[in-house]
Design a protein around this motif. Structure first.
Motif, PDB file in Angstrom:
ATOM      1  N   LEU A  94       0.858  -1.181   0.000  1.00 40.18           N
ATOM      2  CA  LEU A  94       0.000   0.000   0.000  1.00 40.18           C
ATOM      3  C   LEU A  94       0.894   1.230   0.000  1.00 40.18           C
ATOM      4  CD1 LEU A  94      -2.862   1.142   0.196  1.00 40.18           C
ATOM      5  CD2 LEU A  94      -2.630   1.072   2.661  1.00 40.18           C
ATOM      6  N   VAL A  95       0.828   1.979  -1.074  1.00 44.64           N
ATOM      7  CA  VAL A  95       1.609   3.211  -1.163  1.00 44.64           C
ATOM      8  C   VAL A  95       0.653   4.396  -1.199  1.00 44.64           C
ATOM      9  CG1 VAL A  95       3.724   2.355  -2.226  1.00 44.64           C
ATOM     10  CG2 VAL A  95       1.768   2.843  -3.655  1.00 44.64           C
ATOM     11  N   PRO A  96       0.989   5.469  -0.520  1.00 49.47           N
ATOM     12  CA  PRO A  96       0.129   6.651  -0.546  1.00 49.47           C
ATOM     13  C   PRO A  96      -0.044   7.161  -1.971  1.00 49.47           C
ATOM     14  CG  PRO A  96       1.781   6.846   1.158  1.00 49.47           C
ATOM     15  CD  PRO A  96       2.137   5.644   0.334  1.00 49.47           C
ATOM     16  N   ASP A  97      -1.176   7.755  -2.223  1.00 50.78           N
ATOM     17  CA  ASP A  97      -1.449   8.225  -3.572  1.00 50.78           C
ATOM     18  C   ASP A  97      -0.877   9.619  -3.812  1.00 50.78           C
ATOM     19  OD1 ASP A  97      -3.216   9.970  -2.338  1.00 50.78           O
ATOM     20  OD2 ASP A  97      -4.989   8.908  -2.978  1.00 50.78           O
ATOM     21  N   ILE A  98      -1.187  10.145  -4.963  1.00 48.08           N
ATOM     22  CA  ILE A  98      -0.653  11.431  -5.398  1.00 48.08           C
ATOM     23  C   ILE A  98      -0.989  12.553  -4.416  1.00 48.08           C
ATOM     24  CG2 ILE A  98      -0.796  13.158  -7.238  1.00 48.08           C
ATOM     25  CD1 ILE A  98      -1.333  10.763  -9.159  1.00 48.08           C
ATOM     26  N   SER A  99      -2.127  12.430  -3.741  1.00 43.83           N
ATOM     27  CA  SER A  99      -2.546  13.502  -2.833  1.00 43.83           C
ATOM     28  C   SER A  99      -1.554  13.722  -1.697  1.00 43.83           C
ATOM     29  CB  SER A  99      -3.940  13.219  -2.261  1.00 43.83           C
ATOM     30  OG  SER A  99      -3.915  12.083  -1.430  1.00 43.83           O
ATOM     31  N   VAL A 100      -0.823  12.683  -1.307  1.00 39.08           N
ATOM     32  CA  VAL A 100       0.181  12.844  -0.246  1.00 39.08           C
ATOM     33  C   VAL A 100       1.308  13.752  -0.736  1.00 39.08           C
ATOM     34  CG1 VAL A 100       1.865  11.657   1.203  1.00 39.08           C
ATOM     35  CG2 VAL A 100      -0.378  10.644   0.822  1.00 39.08           C
ATOM     36  N   GLY A 101       1.771  13.514  -1.936  1.00 33.64           N
ATOM     37  CA  GLY A 101       2.829  14.356  -2.500  1.00 33.64           C
ATOM     38  C   GLY A 101       2.384  15.792  -2.707  1.00 33.64           C
ATOM     39  N   LYS A 131      13.164  18.840  -7.670  1.00 32.53           N
ATOM     40  CA  LYS A 131      13.287  18.536  -9.090  1.00 32.53           C
ATOM     41  C   LYS A 131      12.019  17.770  -9.465  1.00 32.53           C
ATOM     42  CE  LYS A 131      17.861  19.415  -9.195  1.00 32.53           C
ATOM     43  NZ  LYS A 131      18.197  20.777  -9.231  1.00 32.53           N
ATOM     44  N   THR A 132      11.685  17.731 -10.727  1.00 28.42           N
ATOM     45  CA  THR A 132      10.535  16.938 -11.164  1.00 28.42           C
ATOM     46  C   THR A 132      11.015  15.769 -12.010  1.00 28.42           C
ATOM     47  OG1 THR A 132      10.186  18.363 -13.067  1.00 28.42           O
ATOM     48  CG2 THR A 132       8.934  18.894 -11.102  1.00 28.42           C
ATOM     49  N   TYR A 133      10.208  14.733 -12.017  1.00 35.72           N
ATOM     50  CA  TYR A 133      10.504  13.553 -12.829  1.00 35.72           C
ATOM     51  C   TYR A 133       9.184  12.888 -13.201  1.00 35.72           C
ATOM     52  CZ  TYR A 133       9.448  10.465  -8.890  1.00 35.72           C
ATOM     53  OH  TYR A 133       8.815   9.793  -7.879  1.00 35.72           O
ATOM     54  N   LEU A 134       9.222  12.018 -14.190  1.00 33.59           N
ATOM     55  CA  LEU A 134       8.038  11.256 -14.573  1.00 33.59           C
ATOM     56  C   LEU A 134       7.990   9.986 -13.742  1.00 33.59           C
ATOM     57  CD1 LEU A 134       8.051  11.649 -18.462  1.00 33.59           C
ATOM     58  CD2 LEU A 134       6.600  12.811 -16.784  1.00 33.59           C
ATOM     59  N   HIS A 135       6.920   9.832 -12.987  1.00 37.76           N
ATOM     60  CA  HIS A 135       6.752   8.662 -12.131  1.00 37.76           C
ATOM     61  C   HIS A 135       5.772   7.704 -12.798  1.00 37.76           C
ATOM     62  CE1 HIS A 135       6.647   6.329  -8.456  1.00 37.76           C
ATOM     63  NE2 HIS A 135       5.330   6.238  -8.628  1.00 37.76           N
ATOM     64  N   SER A 136       6.174   6.451 -12.944  1.00 33.17           N
ATOM     65  CA  SER A 136       5.339   5.433 -13.574  1.00 33.17           C
ATOM     66  C   SER A 136       4.738   4.527 -12.511  1.00 33.17           C
ATOM     67  CB  SER A 136       6.172   4.579 -14.533  1.00 33.17           C
ATOM     68  OG  SER A 136       6.744   5.373 -15.535  1.00 33.17           O
ATOM     69  N   PHE A 137       3.427   4.337 -12.568  1.00 32.52           N
ATOM     70  CA  PHE A 137       2.722   3.431 -11.673  1.00 32.52           C
ATOM     71  C   PHE A 137       2.591   2.059 -12.330  1.00 32.52           C
ATOM     72  CE2 PHE A 137       1.373   7.537 -10.081  1.00 32.52           C
ATOM     73  CZ  PHE A 137       1.365   7.340  -8.703  1.00 32.52           C
ATOM     74  N   PRO A 138       2.451   1.009 -11.529  1.00 37.50           N
ATOM     75  CA  PRO A 138       2.309  -0.340 -12.096  1.00 37.50           C
ATOM     76  C   PRO A 138       1.122  -0.479 -13.057  1.00 37.50           C
ATOM     77  CG  PRO A 138       2.755  -0.485  -9.750  1.00 37.50           C
ATOM     78  CD  PRO A 138       2.535   0.980 -10.076  1.00 37.50           C
ATOM     79  N   ASP A 139       0.089   0.349 -12.885  1.00 35.02           N
ATOM     80  CA  ASP A 139      -1.072   0.245 -13.768  1.00 35.02           C
ATOM     81  C   ASP A 139      -0.884   1.006 -15.080  1.00 35.02           C
ATOM     82  OD1 ASP A 139      -1.385   2.931 -13.113  1.00 35.02           O
ATOM     83  OD2 ASP A 139      -3.251   2.656 -12.018  1.00 35.02           O
ATOM     84  N   GLY A 140       0.315   1.565 -15.287  1.00 36.79           N
ATOM     85  CA  GLY A 140       0.617   2.227 -16.548  1.00 36.79           C
ATOM     86  C   GLY A 140       0.506   3.741 -16.531  1.00 36.79           C
TER      87      GLY A 140
END
Length: 95
Positions: free
Chosen positions: A4-11, A30-39
């Motif tokens: 269970l990982v916190p969702d985008i709202s935590v960030g 810094k910003t980066y592209l974060h990929s989730f397991p669901d694509g």
């Protein structure tokens, strides 16, 4: 194994917290592209490792008391049984 990982709202909440508290880390990410397991791929903030204690403080003092109940009610209602153990009787996080 279930992770269970916190969702985008935590960030997003942490970014708002850093700004509203006048943290030295505001504007340093810094910003980066974060990929989730669901694509899904989203822009995400990456803070210096020195911001970790501030993130932990945010989770303990803001996110859990103000958001955890609603978050887990929608995603994992069984987790609600554990919130009183974390928060104590007055809604304050037990250290």
């Amino acid at each position: 194994m279930c992770l269970l990982v916190p969702d985008i709202s935590v960030g997003r909440g942490f970014a708002t917290y850093v700004k509203s508290t006048g943290s030295n880390f505001y504007g340093t990410h810094k910003t980066y592209l974060h990929s989730f397991p669901d694509g899904r791929v989203v822009d995400a903030n990456r803070y210096h490792i020195d911001a970790l204690p501030e993130f932990i403080k945010y989770i303990h003092e803001k996110w859990i008391p103000e958001n955890a109940e609603k978050y887990f009610k929608a995603r994992d209602p069984l987790a609600l049984d554990y919130l009183p153990k974390l928060l104590g009787t007055r809604g304050e996080l037990i250290q």
